[in-house]
Design an enzyme around this catalytic site. Structure first.
Site, short mmCIF file in Angstrom:
data_model
loop_
_atom_site.label_atom_id
_atom_site.label_comp_id
_atom_site.label_asym_id
_atom_site.label_seq_id
_atom_site.Cartn_x
_atom_site.Cartn_y
_atom_site.Cartn_z
N LYS A 106 0.86 -1.19 0.00
CA LYS A 106 0.00 0.00 0.00
C LYS A 106 0.89 1.23 0.00
O LYS A 106 1.99 1.19 0.54
CB LYS A 106 -0.89 0.02 1.25
CG LYS A 106 -2.14 0.86 1.11
CD LYS A 106 -3.25 0.09 0.44
CE LYS A 106 -4.53 0.87 0.35
NZ LYS A 106 -5.68 0.01 0.02
P1 NAD Z 1 -13.79 7.81 -1.99
O1 NAD Z 1 -12.84 8.92 -1.70
O2 NAD Z 1 -14.34 7.64 -3.36
O3 NAD Z 1 -15.05 7.93 -0.99
C1 NAD Z 1 -14.96 8.12 0.39
C2 NAD Z 1 -16.28 8.75 0.84
O4 NAD Z 1 -16.32 8.79 2.28
C3 NAD Z 1 -16.49 10.19 0.37
O5 NAD Z 1 -17.83 10.33 -0.09
C4 NAD Z 1 -16.28 11.02 1.64
O6 NAD Z 1 -17.02 12.23 1.62
C5 NAD Z 1 -16.83 10.07 2.67
N1 NAD Z 1 -16.41 10.34 4.05
C6 NAD Z 1 -15.19 10.70 4.53
N2 NAD Z 1 -15.26 10.84 5.88
C7 NAD Z 1 -16.54 10.55 6.24
C8 NAD Z 1 -17.23 10.53 7.48
N3 NAD Z 1 -16.63 10.80 8.64
N4 NAD Z 1 -18.55 10.19 7.48
C9 NAD Z 1 -19.18 9.91 6.33
N5 NAD Z 1 -18.58 9.91 5.14
C10 NAD Z 1 -17.28 10.24 5.09
O7 NAD Z 1 -13.07 6.48 -1.48
P2 NAD Z 1 -13.41 4.97 -1.86
O8 NAD Z 1 -12.50 4.56 -2.95
O9 NAD Z 1 -14.88 4.79 -2.00
O10 NAD Z 1 -12.89 4.24 -0.53
C11 NAD Z 1 -13.70 4.18 0.65
C12 NAD Z 1 -13.18 3.06 1.52
O11 NAD Z 1 -13.21 1.86 0.76
C13 NAD Z 1 -11.71 3.22 2.00
O12 NAD Z 1 -11.58 2.64 3.27
C14 NAD Z 1 -10.94 2.41 0.98
O13 NAD Z 1 -9.70 1.95 1.49
C15 NAD Z 1 -11.92 1.27 0.77
N6 NAD Z 1 -11.69 0.54 -0.50
C16 NAD Z 1 -11.86 1.14 -1.71
C17 NAD Z 1 -11.61 0.41 -2.86
C18 NAD Z 1 -11.82 0.99 -4.23
O14 NAD Z 1 -11.64 0.24 -5.21
N7 NAD Z 1 -12.23 2.22 -4.35
C19 NAD Z 1 -11.18 -0.92 -2.78
C20 NAD Z 1 -11.05 -1.51 -1.52
C21 NAD Z 1 -11.30 -0.76 -0.38
#
Ligand code: NAD
Length: 418
Positions: A106
């Site tokens: 990561k």
């Molecule tokens: P992203 O940046 O697209 O979305 C994150 C969202 O969370 C945003 O809408 C943001 O406004 C919101 N947010 C932040 N703090 C918050 C809070 N306190 N309360 C409510 N909402 C809040 O990110 P993503 O890619 O969707 O990733 C989200 C999670 O999923 C992370 O933990 C990431 O590691 C995990 N993840 C993502 C992927 C991927 O392919 N995108 C894969 C595996 C894991």
């Protein structure tokens, strides 16, 4: 949010919990709890106004026993060495949980991307890619998107790497745009696996998905796609949130229309069909059938856990529950389906993208989605087999048992240790 809980310590505790059910030498266990190496670097980049800024950046390569290191790159002000180490460790157990032939890695840059122009972000990303170049490669370490990074950043990294190496090697990074060698279905893959795990979980628990009430914390890539696909299963998405707050309608929100509203206004709040708006923590304690935390780690801590009223939690985010919150929810019989399975769709379709890049032969979206479903359902079945045959306290420990056994077998077969 429990900002003071160190995610690296959470990871180590989760490994210890599962290792209690696996025959593992204490020295080897110690190895499973620490990264093999961490790159820490200071990117020195010229801003649009001619000034110079320095950005702390990392890449952690946690374990490569099952294949090249694999894992995303995060841009966020809270990025730290320990956060990157934790996220890279979760990748090891995630790739092992779904049995894709990778280790875990990561990376991250400590910055708030909203404060920088596109050209500044491009220079920062290319500087980071230059630092990464000696340690990445399609057989070494394959980065991907994470929070606040996407196709654009992946394309910049691929281009920088290929230019410096004087080659074409699209498999050096995944999550690329289709035209740059990306895979059909990659953007939706994480939300899709969350939906598949929710579907399998409800089936396993003999609960109906039709009309089930669902709350989704975080409406970004993972959360909004999961909401849309769970909506398609006939459930009611009654509440969603992002960093600006939460919206609610007990009759269900239209997940696609909320996404459109967020696209137009920058947040889910102000959505005209919502009957109520409230703070982020209030969403986490709503009395719903299914809660999907899809924002960041440590969203639910031991203080909040007693107030969580959902019956089932499917973790879209990485590490959204602290270990103490996990204990409270286990005690209260809340069924928690862990991140290393639920959000593994992203890395699984990244694996498909890498396979396609190496074969220079591209699949249809239907094929990607069918293969993803097969992988997730097989992993879910392995989880429930262990859950039923070992005396483990919860589904997370069952999934870690599956994953740790797989990593240990690869290490043993390599023959380095007895
Ligand atoms: P992203 O940046 O697209 O979305 C994150 C969202 O969370 C945003 O809408 C943001 O406004 C919101 N947010 C932040 N703090 C918050 C809070 N306190 N309360 C409510 N909402 C809040 O990110 P993503 O890619 O969707 O990733 C989200 C999670 O999923 C992370 O933990 C990431 O590691 C995990 N993840 C993502 C992927 C991927 O392919 N995108 C894969 C595996 C894991």
């Amino acid at each position: 949010m429990a900002g003071d809980v160190n995610p690296f310590e959470s990871l180590q505790e989760q490994i210890d919990d599962a290792a209690a059910y696996v025959d593992v030498d204490s020295g080897v266990l110690e190895r499973l709890k620490h990264p093999e190496r961490v790159l820490e670097t200071n990117l020195t980049v010229e801003m649009d106004d001619g000034s110079i800024e320095v950005f702390k950046a990392y890449r952690s390569q946690f374990n490569g026993d099952r294949g090249p290191y694999k894992g995303g790159i995060r841009y966020h002000p809270n990025v730290s060495r320990d956060e990157v180490k934790a996220l890279s460790g979760w990748m090891v157990y995630k790739t092992a949980a779904v049995n894709v032939p990778y280790g875990g890695g990561k990376g991250g840059i400590k910055l708030d991307p909203r404060e920088y122009s596109a050209s500044e972000l491009e220079r920062i990303t290319r500087s980071y890619a230059t630092e990464l170049r000696p340690i990445i490669g399609e057989d070494k370490d394959i980065p991907a998107p994470d929070v606040n990074t996407g196709q654009r950043e992946m394309n910049w990294i691929k281009d920088t790497y290929e230019t410096l190496e004087n080659t074409t090697e699209p498999g050096v990074i995944t999550g690329k745009a289709l035209e740059s060698g990306g895979s059909a279905g990659r953007v939706e893959a994480t939300g899709r696996s969350v939906m598949l795990v929710a579907r399998e979980a409800f089936d396993y628990l003999e609960r109906g998905m039709e009309g089930a009430s669902v709350a989704v914390q975080g409406y970004g890539n993972a959360g909004s796609v999961a909401a849309k696909l769970i909506d398609d299963l006939g459930a009611d998405i009654v509440a969603v949130s992002d960093s600006s707050g939460a919206i609610y309608n007990e009759n269900g929100l239209d997940a696609r229309a909320v996404k459109q509203h967020k696209r137009e206004t920058g947040s889910v709040t102000g959505y005209p069909e919502a009957t109520e708006e409230f703070g982020n923590d209030d969403l986490l304690t709503l009395d719903v059938d299914l809660l999907v935390p899809a924002a960041l780690e440590n969203a639910i801590d031991a203080e909040l856990a007693p107030d969580v009223s959902a019956d089932v939690i499917v973790e879209a985010a990485n590490g959204p529950l602290t270990p103490n919150a996990d204990d409270v929810l286990t005690e209260r019989d809340v069924a928690v389906f862990p991140d290393i399975l639920a959000n593994a769709g992203g890395v699984t379709v990244s694996y498909f993208e890498w396979v396609q890049n190496r074969q220079r032969f591209y699949w249809t979206e239907d094929r990607v989605n069918d293969e993803l479903e097969r992988v997730v359902v097989e992993a879910f079945d392995e989880l429930t087999d262990v859950y039923e045959s070992y005396d483990v306290p919860n589904f997370r420990t069952a999934m870690y048992v599956v994953a740790i056994r797989r990593v240990l077998r690869a290490a043993e077969e390599a023959g380095t240790w007895p």
